[in-house]
Each structure stands twice: as structure tokens, then as C-alpha cells.
Write a protein that holds these residues in place. Sequence first.
Motif, mmCIF file in Angstrom:
data_model
loop_
_atom_site.group_PDB
_atom_site.id
_atom_site.type_symbol
_atom_site.label_atom_id
_atom_site.label_comp_id
_atom_site.label_asym_id
_atom_site.label_seq_id
_atom_site.Cartn_x
_atom_site.Cartn_y
_atom_site.Cartn_z
ATOM 1 N N ASP A 9 0.826 -1.203 0.000
ATOM 2 C CA ASP A 9 0.000 0.000 0.000
ATOM 3 C C ASP A 9 0.861 1.255 0.000
ATOM 4 O OD1 ASP A 9 -2.124 1.980 0.804
ATOM 5 O OD2 ASP A 9 -3.257 0.110 0.915
ATOM 6 N N THR A 45 -7.392 3.881 -1.319
ATOM 7 C CA THR A 45 -7.020 2.470 -1.171
ATOM 8 C C THR A 45 -8.119 1.500 -1.620
ATOM 9 O OG1 THR A 45 -5.485 2.998 0.590
ATOM 10 C CG2 THR A 45 -6.316 0.742 0.535
ATOM 11 N N ASP A 185 2.352 2.749 3.631
ATOM 12 C CA ASP A 185 1.358 3.810 3.434
ATOM 13 C C ASP A 185 1.115 4.585 4.729
ATOM 14 O OD1 ASP A 185 -0.972 5.081 1.907
ATOM 15 O OD2 ASP A 185 -1.982 4.216 3.646
ATOM 16 N N ASP A 227 -0.898 0.543 -4.923
ATOM 17 C CA ASP A 227 -2.262 0.952 -5.281
ATOM 18 C C ASP A 227 -2.316 2.416 -5.712
ATOM 19 O OD1 ASP A 227 -1.658 1.663 -2.639
ATOM 20 O OD2 ASP A 227 -3.679 1.283 -1.887
ATOM 21 N N HIS A 228 -1.465 3.253 -5.120
ATOM 22 C CA HIS A 228 -1.405 4.682 -5.418
ATOM 23 C C HIS A 228 -0.103 5.183 -4.845
ATOM 24 C CE1 HIS A 228 -2.152 5.080 -1.183
ATOM 25 N NE2 HIS A 228 -3.206 4.291 -1.318
HETATM 26 ZN ZN LIG Z 1 -3.638 2.637 -0.226
#
Ligand SMILES: [Zn+2]
Length: 368
Positions: A9, A45, A185, A227-228
Amino acid sequence: MKAALISIDGLGYDDLPVFSRTESLGRLISSAQIARSEAITPAQTYPCHASILSGCYPEHTGVVDNLSHPHRLWQWWRSAINVPILTDHAAAAGLATASVCFPMTAGASMDYLVPEIWAEREGDDPDPVFRSACSEKGYAYYERHKEKLDWMRTPGMDLFAASVFVDIVREKRPDIALLHLSYLDHQKHLHGPSASSVPHAVAFIDKLMADVLEVLDDEYAVFIAGDHGHRMQERPLSVSIDGIEVHPAGMSAEIYLDGMGEEEAYESLVSTPGVRKVFRKRELGQIHLPSSFDLLVLAEDGYAFSQSGSVTPSGHGYAGFEGPYPPFIAYNLPYGFKRTECSLVDEAPTVLRALGIDMPGCDGSSLI
Ligand SMILES: [Zn+2]
């Protein structure tokens, strides 16, 4: 060939030079294939993971926020994704499936399932929550490692996730195995947007990955996805306008009309300091969003929507096409990527193709 998909993440493409210097992931990266993957909009997320799982944009998954509308509950459950996910296709092909702490998988039909979920309040007994959300075979692994959990916090959740994943893979050798790790994250939110701002989190993730990669060995093609990415954010943006409901999603917000007309809401929002761009309902399809809400608002650089009046130093929720982009990494894959630019929706069809399975009806296409 078997396949593992590991979501780290908050991992950005720009973080790869930092991870290249680590022992386990660094060795993997040096011989991996790597594509730059566009996140979906909003780069949050749960919407991103719904698209990673399904190969579909939010206009088809229906997932536009970590939280549900109108009750603002975490969307832990597989049932919130409106389309099939990659493990559905794998199970239909007769393969054994496993997933550990992957967002939006609670209650999914899998052999070894321990989803991302937590008790409503700290101190509540998590057993009933996990009993209702895990598969029967997954729950035994939850029980074996539950003492590592520290409610919803990391690094406890990642220690739990990696331990459960390693045991399932070692003992059951599922054909497809999913894992999600959150510590990077969470630490970026607190300390800054790049991996270099959180060296302790990089070292922690790499240590977990050493055990994970060892148990996966040569039998598995290993896919690693972010994811980002993250961006700096300094200024909270609190929008309160009579006649609209604002759902903050970091650097964007969904707007639900609640008495006000669309054009009036558009004019009010577009003239709000800190708002950079407003998409009307008829424009949402152009950025692959459903029409389940009324307008999407993007914040100016440095701003993030917040109801509390404060923001963490770093965040996301930006428009995916504006970046930053996460990476999509393949290791021990006997096929070459046909391109090095992709989208989160291309990831599930690629993982399934490695297993010899097509994913008809999804928005993305395989890289191999
Ligand atoms: Zn995330």
C-alpha cells in the motif's frame, strides 16, 4: 505455474530506486519486469484495490470511496464490488485460492481467506468479526497468529498478514495467493510522501518480504503492485455548503446533492478557495466513475479535504491520471510484458493470464 499478487500500500513508481537498495526487494527488482501503472480516480485504497482485484474501473466496480454511502462504513466486504474478481475466475477454473489482509475481500468465496477487517472499537473482541469474514480454513490461520494483531494498527497488522500468508503458502501451496501490506502507506501519511522519508518502513517491509519471497520460491510468478502514490499536503480543506453533502476522499471529494441544483452546486464549489476542478455528473463517465454520486471535486496542490480541520503531512485521493503512478512488478514470470505503461485494471487480467485463464468482460487487458 502458480501466482502471487502482493499489494504494498502506498508504493509509488518513484520509490523503486530506494527499494532497489534493499536486500530482498532490491534483488527482486534487479531481475524483474516493471510497468508504470496509472491509478484509478480517486486514488484511494479501497477503490484502487477493487480495480486491482476486478480489472474494472469504478464505473463498473461501483467503488468510489473507502467508506460506503450514506452510512460511511468501511467497505470491507467483497459484496461491495459489483463485478467478478480474479479469484472468482481462478476458482471457476478449479484452482485453489488464498488471500490475506487484502482490502474488500471479506466474505469472498475463497479457500484460504483472511481479509482486511477490524473490530469497530479498540479493545472489542476481534474473534466474531474475523469468524464472519474469513473462510473456515482461513479462520484457523487467523487463530494461530491473532496475537500479532494490534486492532487496525500497523506494523501489527503487517506482521500478522505476513505470518498468515507464509504459513498458508508453505502448508497449502494455493494456486493463487494474495497479500496486502499497509505499513509503508501509514508511515508515509505521517512522515512524508516518498520512501526515502520513511527508511524504517522500507526496512520493515523488506524484512517481511524476505520471508514471503522465500516461501514463494520458483513455483510462483510473483507480482507486486502499489495501489497509489503519495503527495505532500499541508492545508485542510473543509467545505460546508447548505444543500450538498461532501464526502472527503483525501485530495478529492464526492459530492451528493441534498436540496441544491447541480449547476448552483457547481458554481459554489468552483469558487471555493482550495478547489481546483469540479466534474459535473455527466462528465464522471469520462474519468471512469459511476453516476452514483453527483459531482467530483479535486483539491489544489497542497490541499486535502478534511472534516476534522487537520491533515497528515502526506496523502492521496488524487486523480489517478495526474499521478503519481504506482508500479506493477513481475518476477519469475516466464513471459515478457508487452508494454511498460498500464493501469490498475490491467493487473488482474495479467495475473490470471500467467495462470492460463482469461478474464472476459473486464476493462483492462493482460500485459503478457
Ligand atoms: Zn492505499
